[in-house]
Design an enzyme around this catalytic site. Structure first.
Site, mmCIF file in Angstrom:
data_model
loop_
_atom_site.group_PDB
_atom_site.id
_atom_site.type_symbol
_atom_site.label_atom_id
_atom_site.label_comp_id
_atom_site.label_asym_id
_atom_site.label_seq_id
_atom_site.Cartn_x
_atom_site.Cartn_y
_atom_site.Cartn_z
ATOM 1 N N LYS A 166 0.944 -1.052 0.127
ATOM 2 C CA LYS A 166 -0.151 -0.037 0.016
ATOM 3 C C LYS A 166 0.892 1.304 0.013
ATOM 4 C CE LYS A 166 -4.521 -1.245 0.256
ATOM 5 N NZ LYS A 166 -5.305 -1.128 -0.766
ATOM 6 N N ASP A 193 -0.471 -0.512 -4.592
ATOM 7 C CA ASP A 193 -1.992 0.073 -4.392
ATOM 8 C C ASP A 193 -1.737 1.550 -3.838
ATOM 9 O OD1 ASP A 193 -4.458 0.876 -4.858
ATOM 10 O OD2 ASP A 193 -5.292 -0.658 -3.583
ATOM 11 N N GLU A 218 -1.418 -0.307 -9.106
ATOM 12 C CA GLU A 218 -3.087 -0.106 -8.890
ATOM 13 C C GLU A 218 -3.283 1.334 -8.494
ATOM 14 O OE1 GLU A 218 -4.526 -3.375 -6.757
ATOM 15 O OE2 GLU A 218 -6.209 -2.366 -5.844
ATOM 16 N N ASP A 243 -9.362 -0.361 -9.962
ATOM 17 C CA ASP A 243 -9.975 -1.114 -8.769
ATOM 18 C C ASP A 243 -11.291 -0.268 -8.624
ATOM 19 O OD1 ASP A 243 -10.823 -2.255 -6.313
ATOM 20 O OD2 ASP A 243 -9.175 -1.772 -5.081
ATOM 21 N N LYS A 267 -13.718 -7.734 -7.656
ATOM 22 C CA LYS A 267 -14.009 -8.037 -6.245
ATOM 23 C C LYS A 267 -15.285 -8.702 -6.266
ATOM 24 C CE LYS A 267 -10.812 -4.689 -4.086
ATOM 25 N NZ LYS A 267 -10.634 -3.683 -3.466
ATOM 26 N N GLN A 295 -11.643 -7.348 -0.765
ATOM 27 C CA GLN A 295 -12.402 -6.292 -0.103
ATOM 28 C C GLN A 295 -12.139 -6.520 1.221
ATOM 29 O OE1 GLN A 295 -14.478 -3.925 -2.142
ATOM 30 N NE2 GLN A 295 -13.417 -3.198 -0.202
#
Ligand code: MG
Length: 369
Positions: A166, A193, A218, A243, A267, A295
C-alpha cells in the site's frame, strides 16, 4: 421442478472480529472486520451463506444500511424465486441502484445454496479450471524494515511470494519503500496500490522512478483526473490496474476502452457472481489481464473469491488477493482456509465450502443474540 428451492427468507447477522494489527491505506484504516453474515433460506431447508463487507469510504454502505437494504428492499423482491433461476436476480433488482455489497452478498449466498442443493462445489459449477490459486498478501503502509519483515515472514511461514504494498501517502517515502522491497525480494511478484493517493502528476513521477521494479501499479491517481490518468498509463511500462475507479461493468468498459486502466481488479464482494462473470469475460475477450482482489474478506469471502478465481483460466493464472483473512484474530468458519506453498486449494465441498462454527458466531455476533 425446482419449486422446493424457492427463497423463503434472508437472515442478516452483524459480526465483528478484531484485526491483529491495524491495516492502514490512503483512504482510511481498519482495526476490526465488521461484516454481516448473510444466509439465504429456501423452502426446502437448503441454505446458502455469504458475508457482506461495508466500505463507507468507497461505496457509501454501512453495516446498518446493508442490513436495511437486504431486509427491506432485496428480500421482498426475491422471496419465492427459485435459486436456480439465477437470471431472475438482476431482473428482480433492476430498480435498486447502488447497495453493491448488499446485493452481491445475497447473490453469492444464492450461488452457495445452488451448490449445496446439488451437492456440487460452486467452483466446479463456475468452470472448475484449477484446483488452487496463487495468493497475494497485502502489506500495510509502513517503514521499509516493517514491510520487508512482514514479507519475509509470509514467505517463510506460508510460501507467499506475491506482494501488494500500500502506497499513496508520501511520494518520496513510497519510492524508497518500493526500491528497498524490490532489492530485498528480487524474485517476488510485487505491485503497489496507491488508492488514488497521488495526483496524476505525482503518479507519473512515481511510475518513472519505479520503472523495472513493479509488476503492475494499482490506482495511482483518481479516475476523476481523466486526462491525467491516461498520461500515467502512457508513462508506465507496466499495466495500470483499475480497482475502485471501475466497479460496475459500465465503469470497467469505460476505463478499459478509454485506456485509463490496462488491467482490472475484480471484487466478488461488490459485483457478486453474474456481474463479475460479465466483467471477466469482457476483459478476457479484449486480452486485458484480470485478477481477483480482496475487499478485506474474512475466511467466508476468501473461500468465495478463491472458488471464483480458480474456476476460469483468466483469473486462475493470476495471483489472487486471498491472504487478508490472516489479519483477523479468528474466523467464523469451522475450517478456516489454509495457505500452503503460497497457494490456496479450493476443495470439493458443496457450494463455496462455508460451514459456520456456531460457537464462534455466538462469540463474535454484535446483535446481542
Ligand atoms: Mg485497491
Amino acid at each position: 421442478m425446482n419449486d422446493q428451492h424457492r427463497i423463503d427468507r434472508i437472515e442478516v447477522t452483524p459480526f465483528a472480529i478484531p484485526l491483529t494489527t491495524t491495516v492502514k491505506f490512503a483512504t482510511g484504516s481498519l482495526s476490526a472486520a465488521e461484516h454481516l453474515l448473510v444466509t439465504v433460506h429456501t423452502e426446502s431447508g437448503v441454505t446458502g451463506t455469504a458475508e457482506a463487507i461495508p466500505r463507507p469510504m468507497i461505496y457509501g454502505e454501512t453495516t446498518v444500511s446493508i442490513a436495511f437494504a437486504i431486509e427491506n428492499l432485496i428480500a421482498p423482491a426475491l422471496t419465492g424465486m427459485s435459486i436456480f433461476d439465477t437470471a431472475q436476480f438482476e431482473h428482480r433488482l433492476r430498480h435498486l441502484a447502488g447497495n453493491v455489497a448488499a446485493q452481491s452478498s445475497v447473490e453469492i449466498a444464492i450461488f452457495d445454496a445452488i451448490g449445496n442443493a446439488l451437492g456440487v462445489s460452486s467452483h466446479s459449477l463456475l468452470g472448475g479450471f484449477a484446483p488452487d490459486v496463487r495468493c497475494t498478501a497485502i502489506l500495510g503502509s509502513g517503514s521499509p524494515e516493517v514491510v520487508i519483515g512482514e514479507a519475509d515472514e509470509l514467505k517463510e511461514t506460508l510460501g507467499i511470494t506475491s506482494l501488494k504494498v500500500k502506497v499513496g501517502l508520501d511520494l518520496a517515502a513510497d519510492i524508497e519503500l518500493v526500491t528497498r522491497v524490490r532489492e530485498h525480494a528480487p524474485d517476488a511478484l510485487i505491485y503497489v496500490d496507491a488508492n488514488h493517493g497521488f495526483s496524476a502528476a505525482e503518479a507519473v513521477r512515481f511510475v518513472r522512478a519505479t520503472e523495472g521494479m513493479l509488476d503492475w501499479i494499482e490506482e495511482p491517481c483518481a479516475a476523476d483526473e481523466v486526462l491525467g490518468r491516461a498520461s500515467v498509463v502512457a508513462a508506465s511500462t507496466v499495466p495500470i490496474l483499475g480497482d475502485e475507479s471501475c466497479i460496475t461493468t459500465r465503469e470497467v468498459v469505460n476505463e478499459v476502452l478509454g485506456a485509463r486502466s490496462t488491467m482490472i481488479g475484480l471484487k466478488l464482494q461488490r459485483t457478486g457472481i453474474t456481474q463479475s462473470q460479465r466483467i471477466r469475460e469482457f476483459c478476457t475477450a479484449l486480452g486485458v489481464p484480470i485478477l481477483v482482489a480482496s475487499q478485506g474478506d474474512s475466511g467466508i469471502g476468501t473461500r468465495v473469491s478463491a472458488s471464483f478465481a480458480a474456476a476460469q483460466g483468466s483469473t486462475a493464472t493470476q495471483p489472487a488477493e486471498l491472504a487478508y483473512f490472516l489479519h483477523l484474530e479468528n474466523d467464523l468458519l469451522a475450517h478456516p482456509p489454509l495457505i500452503e506453498n503460497g497457494r490456496l486449494a479450493v476443495g470439493d465441498e458443496p457450494g463455496f465450502g462455508i460451514t459456520i462454527d456456531a460457537d464462534k458466531l455466538t462469540h463474535y455476533r454484535t446483535d446481542g443474540k
